[in-house]
Design an enzyme around this catalytic site. Structure first.
Site, PDB file in Angstrom:
ATOM      1  N   ASP A 204      -0.462  -4.237  -6.352  1.00 12.07           N
ATOM      2  CA  ASP A 204       0.547  -4.586  -7.358  1.00 12.07           C
ATOM      3  C   ASP A 204       1.967  -4.242  -6.899  1.00 12.07           C
ATOM      4  O   ASP A 204       2.167  -3.379  -6.043  1.00 12.07           O
ATOM      5  CB  ASP A 204       0.274  -3.830  -8.660  1.00 12.07           C
ATOM      6  CG  ASP A 204      -0.885  -4.403  -9.444  1.00 12.07           C
ATOM      7  OD1 ASP A 204      -1.614  -5.249  -8.899  1.00 12.07           O
ATOM      8  OD2 ASP A 204      -1.076  -3.976 -10.605  1.00 12.07           O
TER       9      ASP A 204
ATOM     10  N   HIS B 139      -1.239  -0.243  -4.816  1.00  9.95           N
ATOM     11  CA  HIS B 139       0.131  -0.743  -4.891  1.00  9.95           C
ATOM     12  C   HIS B 139       0.731  -0.854  -3.500  1.00  9.95           C
ATOM     13  O   HIS B 139       0.447  -0.035  -2.621  1.00  9.95           O
ATOM     14  CB  HIS B 139       0.997   0.183  -5.741  1.00  9.95           C
ATOM     15  CG  HIS B 139       0.556   0.279  -7.169  1.00  9.95           C
ATOM     16  ND1 HIS B 139      -0.523   1.051  -7.563  1.00  9.95           N
ATOM     17  CD2 HIS B 139       1.028  -0.311  -8.297  1.00  9.95           C
ATOM     18  CE1 HIS B 139      -0.692   0.938  -8.871  1.00  9.95           C
ATOM     19  NE2 HIS B 139       0.230   0.118  -9.342  1.00  9.95           N
TER      20      HIS B 139
ATOM     21  N   HIS C  72       2.808 -10.830 -11.846  1.00  5.71           N
ATOM     22  CA  HIS C  72       2.907  -9.471 -12.383  1.00  5.71           C
ATOM     23  C   HIS C  72       4.252  -9.273 -13.097  1.00  5.71           C
ATOM     24  O   HIS C  72       4.758  -8.159 -13.166  1.00  5.71           O
ATOM     25  CB  HIS C  72       2.739  -8.457 -11.249  1.00  5.71           C
ATOM     26  CG  HIS C  72       2.350  -7.074 -11.683  1.00  5.71           C
ATOM     27  ND1 HIS C  72       1.414  -6.821 -12.672  1.00  5.71           N
ATOM     28  CD2 HIS C  72       2.777  -5.847 -11.265  1.00  5.71           C
ATOM     29  CE1 HIS C  72       1.275  -5.515 -12.816  1.00  5.71           C
ATOM     30  NE2 HIS C  72       2.107  -4.899 -11.988  1.00  5.71           N
TER      31      HIS C  72
END
Length: 277
Positions: A97, A242, A148
Site C-alpha cells: 500500500d 507497505h 488507494h
C-alpha cells in the site's frame, strides 16, 4: 497538480482515444458464489509466464480516433471487503500500500522479479503522478494495481462527493500510467463506509482488505515483519505490507527473507486474473 488540470488532461486523452474496449472487473476471488469459484483461478508466478507474455499485460497506446472507452461495468455493492482469496491449493497474495515510492518500490519489484512472483500494489494518486514509470513497470511485469485514493484520507470523515473525487482522480491517474483502470479498491486505514462500497462498485472496483497485517507501518523491525508473514502463512491469506508512507527499508529487507521461505514451503503467490468485458 490542480484538479482542473487533471480534468483537462483527462478530456484531451479521451478525445483522441481509440476504441480499445474497457477492462472489466477482475475475477472476484472471494468464495461465496458459483461464478466466483469458477473464475477465481489465480495467476501464479512462473506458471503464468507460460501462458501470458509481459507485453500482454498492457493495453496499446491511446492513439487514433474513435469513441472513448466504455464506462466500467458496475458491480454488485458489497457490504464488507474481501479478506481472503479462494481457490484450491496453497495460494497466498502479497499486497503493498501507499506507493509507488522511488526509493523503496523498485527494490520490492526487483525481489519479486528475481523470484518470478507477482503482487498487488494499492497506490495513491498523488504518488502515481510523480512516479508513472513505476506503474508502467508494474504493468510490464504482470503486477496488479489497485486504487488507494488520492491523498490517503480517512474516508469515514469525508462526504460522498469528496470520496468520489479521491477515487476517480486516482483511477484516472492509474489508467494514464498503468494502461487500464483499476479493478480493485482498498480503503485507507481499512476504514470502510457505505459510500466507499457504493462508489467502488459504481466505478467497477471490488473492495479488498487483508488477512495478515505485517505491521511494517510501525517499523517494528525486519525480524518481526518476517515472523508475521511466516507465522500467518496459510492457504487464502492476503498479506498487507507497505512500499511508501514512511521509512520502508525494513519492508524491503523483509520480503527478501520471507519470499523464498514461502516458495520453498510450497506456496504460490498469486494475483487476481483479469476479466475483460
Amino acid at each position: 497538480m490542480q484538479k482542473d488540470q487533471l480534468f483537462t488532461r483527462r478530456r484531451m486523452l479521451l478525445a483522441g482515444a481509440a476504441a480499445l474496449g474497457a477492462a472489466g472487473t477482475a475475477a472476484v476471488i472471494v468464495a461465496g458464489s458459483e461464478e466466483a469459484a469458477r473464475s477465481a483461478a489465480p495467476v501464479a508466478g512462473p506458471q503464468a509466464r507460460q501462458v501470458l507474455k509481459p507485453s500482454a499485460f498492457r493495453l496499446q497506446p491511446l492513439t487514433g480516433y474513435g469513441p472513448p472507452r466504455a464506462a466500467p461495468r458496475k458491480l454488485k455493492v458489497r457490504h464488507e471487503p474481501i479478506l481472503r482469496i479462494s481457490g484450491r491449493g496453497r495460494h497466498m497474495m502479497l499486497t503493498f500500500d501507499d506507493g509507488p515510492h522511488p526509493e523503496y518500490t523498485p527494490h520490492i519489484l526487483d525481489t519479486l522479479a528475481e523470484y518470478d512472483v507477482r503482487a498487488m500494489f494499492f497506490v495513491c494518486g498523488e504518488m502515481v503522478v510523480e512516479n508513472k514509470e513505476l506503474l508502467a513497470r508494474m504493468a510490464d511485469e504482470g503486477h496488479v494495481v489497485g486504487n488507494h485514493t488520492w491523498t490517503h484520507p480517512l474516508l469515514t470523515t469525508l462526504g460522498r462527493k469528496e470520496i468520489r473525487w479521491e477515487m476517480k482522480q486516482t483511477s484516472d491517474a492509474i489508467e494514464d500510467a498503468y494502461g487500464e483502470r483499476p479493478q480493485w479498491f482498498r480503503a485507507p486505514y481499512g476504514a470502510w463506509n457505505r459510500a466507499a462500497f457504493q462508489l467502488g462498485a459504481e466505478m467497477g472496483m471490488e473492495p479488498m482488505a487483508w488477512t495478515v497485517d505485517t505491521t511494517d507501518w510501525m517499523t517494528p523491525g525486519t525480524r518481526t515483519i518476517v515472523d508475521r508473514v511466516e507465522d500467518g502463512a496459510a492457504p487464502g491469506v492476503v498479506v498487507l505490507s507497505h512500499d511508501a508512507g514512511g521509512d520502508r527499508s525494513q519492508s524491503v529487507r523483509a520480503i527478501r527473507r520471507y519470499l523464498p521461505y514461502l516458495l520453498d514451503s510450497g506456496y504460490h503467490l498469486t494475483v487476481p486474473r483479469r476479466r475483460m468485458s
